[in-house]
Design a protein around this motif. Structure first.
Motif, short mmCIF file in Angstrom:
data_model
loop_
_atom_site.label_atom_id
_atom_site.label_comp_id
_atom_site.label_asym_id
_atom_site.label_seq_id
_atom_site.Cartn_x
_atom_site.Cartn_y
_atom_site.Cartn_z
N LYS A 118 41.25 -8.83 -75.00
CA LYS A 118 41.40 -9.39 -76.35
C LYS A 118 40.52 -10.61 -76.58
CE LYS A 118 46.08 -7.61 -77.09
NZ LYS A 118 47.52 -7.94 -77.32
N LEU A 119 40.20 -11.33 -75.49
CA LEU A 119 39.33 -12.50 -75.62
C LEU A 119 37.86 -12.13 -75.46
CD1 LEU A 119 41.34 -15.28 -73.71
CD2 LEU A 119 41.18 -14.88 -76.18
N GLY A 120 37.60 -10.81 -75.27
CA GLY A 120 36.22 -10.35 -75.17
C GLY A 120 35.50 -10.76 -73.90
N LEU A 121 36.25 -10.85 -72.79
CA LEU A 121 35.66 -11.25 -71.52
C LEU A 121 35.28 -10.00 -70.74
CD1 LEU A 121 38.13 -14.12 -70.61
CD2 LEU A 121 35.93 -14.26 -71.80
N PRO A 122 34.00 -9.79 -70.49
CA PRO A 122 33.53 -8.54 -69.90
C PRO A 122 34.01 -8.33 -68.47
CG PRO A 122 31.75 -10.15 -69.97
CD PRO A 122 32.90 -10.74 -70.75
N PRO A 123 34.30 -7.07 -68.11
CA PRO A 123 34.79 -6.78 -66.77
C PRO A 123 33.76 -6.96 -65.67
CG PRO A 123 34.39 -4.76 -68.00
CD PRO A 123 34.25 -5.88 -68.96
N ASP A 124 32.47 -7.14 -66.04
CA ASP A 124 31.47 -7.33 -65.00
C ASP A 124 31.48 -8.74 -64.45
OD1 ASP A 124 30.63 -8.08 -67.54
OD2 ASP A 124 28.52 -7.95 -67.02
N ASP A 125 32.20 -9.67 -65.12
CA ASP A 125 32.40 -11.01 -64.55
C ASP A 125 33.41 -10.93 -63.41
OD1 ASP A 125 30.67 -12.24 -66.23
OD2 ASP A 125 32.18 -13.09 -67.56
N ASP A 126 33.28 -11.83 -62.40
CA ASP A 126 34.32 -11.86 -61.37
C ASP A 126 35.59 -12.44 -61.97
OD1 ASP A 126 34.61 -14.86 -60.61
OD2 ASP A 126 32.45 -14.52 -60.54
N ASP A 127 36.73 -12.16 -61.32
CA ASP A 127 38.03 -12.54 -61.87
C ASP A 127 38.18 -14.06 -62.03
OD1 ASP A 127 38.89 -10.00 -62.25
OD2 ASP A 127 40.06 -9.87 -60.39
N VAL A 128 37.64 -14.82 -61.05
CA VAL A 128 37.75 -16.28 -61.14
C VAL A 128 37.03 -16.77 -62.38
CG1 VAL A 128 37.12 -18.47 -60.07
CG2 VAL A 128 38.01 -16.62 -58.65
N HIS A 129 35.83 -16.26 -62.62
CA HIS A 129 35.07 -16.70 -63.78
C HIS A 129 35.77 -16.30 -65.07
CE1 HIS A 129 31.65 -18.05 -66.02
NE2 HIS A 129 31.33 -16.86 -66.45
N ARG A 130 36.33 -15.11 -65.10
CA ARG A 130 37.03 -14.67 -66.30
C ARG A 130 38.27 -15.52 -66.56
NH1 ARG A 130 37.78 -8.44 -67.52
NH2 ARG A 130 38.50 -8.22 -65.38
N ARG A 131 38.98 -15.91 -65.50
CA ARG A 131 40.15 -16.78 -65.67
C ARG A 131 39.72 -18.12 -66.27
NH1 ARG A 131 44.88 -15.01 -62.46
NH2 ARG A 131 45.78 -17.10 -62.64
N VAL A 132 38.62 -18.66 -65.76
CA VAL A 132 38.13 -19.94 -66.27
C VAL A 132 37.76 -19.82 -67.74
CG1 VAL A 132 36.24 -21.61 -66.13
CG2 VAL A 132 37.32 -20.79 -64.04
N ARG A 133 37.07 -18.75 -68.10
CA ARG A 133 36.66 -18.56 -69.49
C ARG A 133 37.88 -18.34 -70.40
NH1 ARG A 133 32.15 -14.20 -70.06
NH2 ARG A 133 32.23 -14.95 -72.21
N ALA A 134 38.89 -17.65 -69.88
CA ALA A 134 40.11 -17.44 -70.67
C ALA A 134 40.81 -18.77 -70.93
CB ALA A 134 41.04 -16.47 -69.95
N VAL A 135 40.92 -19.59 -69.90
CA VAL A 135 41.57 -20.90 -70.06
C VAL A 135 40.75 -21.79 -70.99
CG1 VAL A 135 42.27 -23.01 -68.86
CG2 VAL A 135 42.78 -20.78 -67.85
N LEU A 136 39.42 -21.69 -70.90
CA LEU A 136 38.56 -22.49 -71.78
C LEU A 136 38.78 -22.08 -73.24
CD1 LEU A 136 36.42 -24.65 -72.02
CD2 LEU A 136 34.68 -22.91 -71.64
N ALA A 137 38.89 -20.77 -73.49
CA ALA A 137 39.19 -20.29 -74.85
C ALA A 137 40.52 -20.84 -75.32
CB ALA A 137 39.20 -18.77 -74.87
N TYR A 138 41.49 -20.92 -74.41
CA TYR A 138 42.81 -21.45 -74.72
C TYR A 138 42.73 -22.92 -75.10
CZ TYR A 138 47.69 -22.75 -73.80
OH TYR A 138 48.97 -23.23 -73.89
N LEU A 139 41.94 -23.68 -74.32
CA LEU A 139 41.82 -25.12 -74.57
C LEU A 139 41.09 -25.40 -75.88
CD1 LEU A 139 40.84 -26.28 -70.99
CD2 LEU A 139 42.98 -26.78 -72.15
N ASN A 140 40.17 -24.52 -76.24
CA ASN A 140 39.39 -24.73 -77.45
C ASN A 140 40.04 -24.17 -78.71
OD1 ASN A 140 37.20 -26.15 -76.34
ND2 ASN A 140 36.27 -24.25 -75.62
N ALA A 141 41.19 -23.49 -78.54
CA ALA A 141 41.84 -22.86 -79.69
C ALA A 141 42.41 -23.90 -80.64
CB ALA A 141 42.95 -21.93 -79.20
#
Length: 215
Positions: free
Chosen positions: A192-215
């Motif tokens: 739903k946040l548009g984070l591609p599966p080709d990123d590693d899980d750690v990087h995707r978690r960081v980007r998800a949290v960053l989207a959360y902080l910027n919301a």
């Protein structure tokens, strides 16, 4: 662990040093300003640095700026920032490089020794850890049209726990669900946040949290 402690308040700095030393950690440097912090981290390459946001000369955000500079020189260098006030912007700026291994706690959290030490361990291990009060303020300030609008209430709850630095196992225990259910929810959050599966899980978690902080 090998730790650098940066705080211009001598009493708090020495209190942190004593607390960490009693836990068996090695304090490789103690500093009281941003430039010296940068020098100390580049010299000693600690396992984690504990940094006060406000330090001389202006006592605004020199500690934060120094931490960001350190991570530009040493990508992913673990940093746990302490602040007197809730400033979600600080957390977002720390995460902006995408490497994780950052924490943002209110200074009051240090008095809760077990929670502070647990957060320190998790940041040193590469996790992102944000104070529950920071997360609560973010939840109360959500706007229409923010990037999290597509998430369900349970997915928002899970993302908040991710922002606090909890592992999948810890999240499952908090929500009283199975680990597989947590993994499914996290997968949905990424989609739903548009984070591609080709990123590693750690990087995707960081980007998800960053989207959360910027919301």
């Amino acid at each position: 662990m090998r730790i650098v402690v940066a705080d211009d308040a001598v009493l708090l700095r020495e209190g942190l040093v004593r607390l960490l030393a009693e836990e068996g950690h090695q304090i490789v440097a103690t500093v009281g300003d941003g430039p010296t912090l940068i020098e100390a981290v580049l010299e000693h390459r600690p396992d984690v640095s504990v940094v006060d946001v406000r330090m001389p000369p202006t006592h605004t955000d020199e500690g934060l700026r120094a931490a960001i500079t350190v991570r530009s020189e040493l990508p992913g260098a673990p940093v746990l920032v302490l602040s007197q006030y809730v400033e979600p912007r600080y957390a977002a700026e720390l995460l902006a490089d995408g490497f994780g291994a950052v924490g943002y706690l209110l200074k009051d959290r240090v008095a809760k020794v077990a929670e502070f030490l647990d957060a320190l361990d998790r940041v040193a291990g590469g996790a992102t850890v944000f104070d529950p009060q920071v997360v609560a303020q973010l939840l109360s300030g959500q706007r229409r049209g923010d990037p999290l609008s597509a998430l369900t209430a349970r997915e928002r709850e899970l993302l908040a726990l991710m922002a606090e630095g909890h592992s999948n196992t810890a999240i499952a225990q908090r929500l009283v669900v199975s680990a597989s259910t947590v993994e499914k929810h996290i997968g949905n959050v990424f989609i739903k946040l548009g984070l591609p599966p080709d990123d590693d899980d750690v990087h995707r978690r960081v980007r998800a949290v960053l989207a959360y902080l910027n919301a």
